[in-house]
Motif scaffolding. Structure first.
Motif, PDB file in Angstrom:
ATOM      1  N   ALA A   1       0.840  -1.186   0.000  1.00 34.70           N
ATOM      2  CA  ALA A   1       0.000   0.000   0.000  1.00 34.70           C
ATOM      3  C   ALA A   1       0.881   1.243   0.000  1.00 34.70           C
ATOM      4  O   ALA A   1       1.975   1.248   0.553  1.00 34.70           O
ATOM      5  CB  ALA A   1      -0.906  -0.002   1.232  1.00 34.70           C
ATOM      6  N   LYS A   2       0.391   2.288  -0.622  1.00 34.15           N
ATOM      7  CA  LYS A   2       1.109   3.550  -0.674  1.00 34.15           C
ATOM      8  C   LYS A   2       1.154   4.159   0.731  1.00 34.15           C
ATOM      9  O   LYS A   2       0.137   4.200   1.423  1.00 34.15           O
ATOM     10  CB  LYS A   2       0.400   4.492  -1.639  1.00 34.15           C
ATOM     11  CG  LYS A   2       1.074   5.817  -1.795  1.00 34.15           C
ATOM     12  CD  LYS A   2       0.303   6.693  -2.771  1.00 34.15           C
ATOM     13  CE  LYS A   2       0.954   8.063  -2.807  1.00 34.15           C
ATOM     14  NZ  LYS A   2       0.178   8.995  -3.618  1.00 34.15           N
ATOM     15  N   PRO A   3       2.333   4.632   1.150  1.00 35.58           N
ATOM     16  CA  PRO A   3       2.405   5.286   2.460  1.00 35.58           C
ATOM     17  C   PRO A   3       1.483   6.510   2.503  1.00 35.58           C
ATOM     18  O   PRO A   3       1.223   7.142   1.483  1.00 35.58           O
ATOM     19  CB  PRO A   3       3.866   5.709   2.575  1.00 35.58           C
ATOM     20  CG  PRO A   3       4.600   4.860   1.599  1.00 35.58           C
ATOM     21  CD  PRO A   3       3.628   4.568   0.490  1.00 35.58           C
TER      22      PRO A   3
ATOM     23  N   ALA B   1     -13.973   5.457  22.330  1.00 32.56           N
ATOM     24  CA  ALA B   1     -13.811   4.006  22.426  1.00 32.56           C
ATOM     25  C   ALA B   1     -14.094   3.318  21.099  1.00 32.56           C
ATOM     26  O   ALA B   1     -13.599   2.228  20.848  1.00 32.56           O
ATOM     27  CB  ALA B   1     -14.713   3.437  23.510  1.00 32.56           C
ATOM     28  N   LYS B   2     -14.889   3.938  20.239  1.00 30.14           N
ATOM     29  CA  LYS B   2     -15.218   3.320  18.954  1.00 30.14           C
ATOM     30  C   LYS B   2     -14.523   4.013  17.788  1.00 30.14           C
ATOM     31  O   LYS B   2     -14.780   3.706  16.632  1.00 30.14           O
ATOM     32  CB  LYS B   2     -16.726   3.335  18.736  1.00 30.14           C
ATOM     33  CG  LYS B   2     -17.448   2.465  19.735  1.00 30.14           C
ATOM     34  CD  LYS B   2     -18.916   2.428  19.452  1.00 30.14           C
ATOM     35  CE  LYS B   2     -19.597   1.537  20.490  1.00 30.14           C
ATOM     36  NZ  LYS B   2     -20.999   1.366  20.209  1.00 30.14           N
ATOM     37  N   ALA B   3     -13.638   4.960  18.072  1.00 33.68           N
ATOM     38  CA  ALA B   3     -12.996   5.742  17.024  1.00 33.68           C
ATOM     39  C   ALA B   3     -11.843   4.965  16.381  1.00 33.68           C
ATOM     40  O   ALA B   3     -11.306   4.026  16.955  1.00 33.68           O
ATOM     41  CB  ALA B   3     -12.464   7.045  17.616  1.00 33.68           C
ATOM     42  N   ASP B   4     -11.472   5.386  15.184  1.00 29.57           N
ATOM     43  CA  ASP B   4     -10.268   4.883  14.536  1.00 29.57           C
ATOM     44  C   ASP B   4      -9.081   5.465  15.304  1.00 29.57           C
ATOM     45  O   ASP B   4      -8.980   6.681  15.450  1.00 29.57           O
ATOM     46  CB  ASP B   4     -10.226   5.343  13.075  1.00 29.57           C
ATOM     47  CG  ASP B   4     -11.413   4.838  12.277  1.00 29.57           C
ATOM     48  OD1 ASP B   4     -11.819   3.683  12.480  1.00 29.57           O
ATOM     49  OD2 ASP B   4     -11.918   5.600  11.438  1.00 29.57           O
ATOM     50  N   GLN B   5      -8.203   4.581  15.790  1.00 29.83           N
ATOM     51  CA  GLN B   5      -7.132   5.035  16.674  1.00 29.83           C
ATOM     52  C   GLN B   5      -5.774   4.577  16.195  1.00 29.83           C
ATOM     53  O   GLN B   5      -5.634   3.528  15.567  1.00 29.83           O
ATOM     54  CB  GLN B   5      -7.357   4.493  18.087  1.00 29.83           C
ATOM     55  CG  GLN B   5      -8.652   4.944  18.691  1.00 29.83           C
ATOM     56  CD  GLN B   5      -8.929   4.315  20.045  1.00 29.83           C
ATOM     57  OE1 GLN B   5      -8.220   3.418  20.484  1.00 29.83           O
ATOM     58  NE2 GLN B   5      -9.953   4.779  20.710  1.00 29.83           N
ATOM     59  N   LEU B   6      -4.751   5.386  16.530  1.00 29.86           N
ATOM     60  CA  LEU B   6      -3.351   5.055  16.315  1.00 29.86           C
ATOM     61  C   LEU B   6      -2.658   5.069  17.666  1.00 29.86           C
ATOM     62  O   LEU B   6      -2.828   6.019  18.439  1.00 29.86           O
ATOM     63  CB  LEU B   6      -2.672   6.093  15.417  1.00 29.86           C
ATOM     64  CG  LEU B   6      -3.029   6.041  13.953  1.00 29.86           C
ATOM     65  CD1 LEU B   6      -2.597   7.324  13.260  1.00 29.86           C
ATOM     66  CD2 LEU B   6      -2.368   4.835  13.311  1.00 29.86           C
TER      67      LEU B   6
ATOM     68  N   ALA C   1      -1.676  -0.743  11.377  1.00 28.14           N
ATOM     69  CA  ALA C   1      -0.818   0.355  10.927  1.00 28.14           C
ATOM     70  C   ALA C   1       0.560   0.267  11.558  1.00 28.14           C
ATOM     71  O   ALA C   1       0.725  -0.147  12.701  1.00 28.14           O
ATOM     72  CB  ALA C   1      -1.451   1.696  11.271  1.00 28.14           C
ATOM     73  N   ARG C   2       1.528   0.680  10.779  1.00 27.41           N
ATOM     74  CA  ARG C   2       2.903   0.828  11.241  1.00 27.41           C
ATOM     75  C   ARG C   2       3.400   2.146  10.687  1.00 27.41           C
ATOM     76  O   ARG C   2       2.839   2.696   9.745  1.00 27.41           O
ATOM     77  CB  ARG C   2       3.785  -0.331  10.762  1.00 27.41           C
ATOM     78  CG  ARG C   2       3.407  -1.664  11.392  1.00 27.41           C
ATOM     79  CD  ARG C   2       3.720  -1.652  12.882  1.00 27.41           C
ATOM     80  NE  ARG C   2       3.411  -2.923  13.501  1.00 27.41           N
ATOM     81  CZ  ARG C   2       2.368  -3.138  14.285  1.00 27.41           C
ATOM     82  NH1 ARG C   2       1.509  -2.179  14.524  1.00 27.41           N
ATOM     83  NH2 ARG C   2       2.167  -4.306  14.840  1.00 27.41           N
ATOM     84  N   GLY C   3       4.465   2.640  11.246  1.00 27.85           N
ATOM     85  CA  GLY C   3       5.033   3.891  10.780  1.00 27.85           C
ATOM     86  C   GLY C   3       5.641   4.634  11.948  1.00 27.85           C
ATOM     87  O   GLY C   3       6.099   4.024  12.920  1.00 27.85           O
ATOM     88  N   GLU C   4       5.633   5.968  11.848  1.00 26.23           N
ATOM     89  CA  GLU C   4       6.217   6.771  12.915  1.00 26.23           C
ATOM     90  C   GLU C   4       5.493   8.099  13.029  1.00 26.23           C
ATOM     91  O   GLU C   4       4.858   8.563  12.086  1.00 26.23           O
ATOM     92  CB  GLU C   4       7.706   6.993  12.687  1.00 26.23           C
ATOM     93  CG  GLU C   4       8.035   7.799  11.451  1.00 26.23           C
ATOM     94  CD  GLU C   4       9.534   7.877  11.190  1.00 26.23           C
ATOM     95  OE1 GLU C   4      10.301   7.121  11.792  1.00 26.23           O
ATOM     96  OE2 GLU C   4       9.911   8.712  10.368  1.00 26.23           O
TER      97      GLU C   4
ATOM     98  N   HIS D   1       3.539   9.388   9.715  1.00 20.76           N
ATOM     99  CA  HIS D   1       3.859   8.653   8.493  1.00 20.76           C
ATOM    100  C   HIS D   1       3.346   7.223   8.677  1.00 20.76           C
ATOM    101  O   HIS D   1       3.863   6.488   9.514  1.00 20.76           O
ATOM    102  CB  HIS D   1       5.378   8.624   8.252  1.00 20.76           C
ATOM    103  CG  HIS D   1       5.976   9.997   8.120  1.00 20.76           C
ATOM    104  ND1 HIS D   1       5.863  10.747   6.971  1.00 20.76           N
ATOM    105  CD2 HIS D   1       6.678  10.754   8.997  1.00 20.76           C
ATOM    106  CE1 HIS D   1       6.488  11.905   7.143  1.00 20.76           C
ATOM    107  NE2 HIS D   1       6.980  11.925   8.366  1.00 20.76           N
ATOM    108  N   LEU D   2       2.325   6.855   7.909  1.00 15.97           N
ATOM    109  CA  LEU D   2       1.702   5.543   8.018  1.00 15.97           C
ATOM    110  C   LEU D   2       2.134   4.652   6.857  1.00 15.97           C
ATOM    111  O   LEU D   2       2.257   5.113   5.732  1.00 15.97           O
ATOM    112  CB  LEU D   2       0.179   5.661   7.947  1.00 15.97           C
ATOM    113  CG  LEU D   2      -0.518   6.315   9.110  1.00 15.97           C
ATOM    114  CD1 LEU D   2      -1.969   6.565   8.763  1.00 15.97           C
ATOM    115  CD2 LEU D   2      -0.407   5.445  10.338  1.00 15.97           C
TER     116      LEU D   2
END
Length: 137
Positions: free
Chosen positions: A5-7, A82-87, A114-117, A133-134
């Motif tokens: 996938a594109k970063p 609690a139901k949100a998209d989280q990082l 997800a991975r990244g910084e 940066h995902l």
């Protein structure tokens, strides 16, 4: 060969508040806890577009107030965290000038796997400039 996938890059300004739970001895010392809560702001409009929640635990006060940080960012969420998209990120922070870089350790919802910084630098008007940066696994 597999496809990748594109970063993706997310950019926010962060208005953060901290609450220090100072354990004996008084002043910065190992075991102190800092609770953080912040608003992720759109860098162009400064409108609130997400939330930051987390904590720092002081582990080496003798060396730049070194702390272990556990932080969760919820871009595009102002309620129902609690139901949100989280990082999620976990890292060691030092209180030294310059940027802080933290690895993304996971996520939920659309950020699952997800991975990244996360790169945090001093921003305008006392805010923190956050660039995420995902990359997908």
């Amino acid at each position: 060969s597999g496809s990748h996938a594109k970063p993706k890059t997310l950019h926010f300004l962060l208005r953060e508040t901290q609450q220090v739970l100072d354990r004996a001895p008084a002043g910065p010392s190992n075991g102190d806890l800092v609770l953080v809560r912040g608003d992720l702001l759109d860098p162009k409009t400064r409108a609130a577009v997400g939330t930051e929640i987390g904590s720092y635990v002081m582990v080496d006060a003798a060396h730049e107030n070194r702390s272990v940080a556990d932080i969760v960012f919820t871009p595009d969420a102002r309620t129902r965290l609690a139901k949100a998209d989280q990082l999620a990120l976990e890292t060691i922070f030092d209180s030294v000038p310059g940027s802080q870089i933290a690895p993304i350790t996971g996520g939920s919802g659309r950020y699952q796997g997800a991975r990244g910084e996360v790169v945090a630098t001093d921003g305008p008007d006392g805010l923190i400039d956050i660039v995420i940066h995902l990359r997908s696994r």
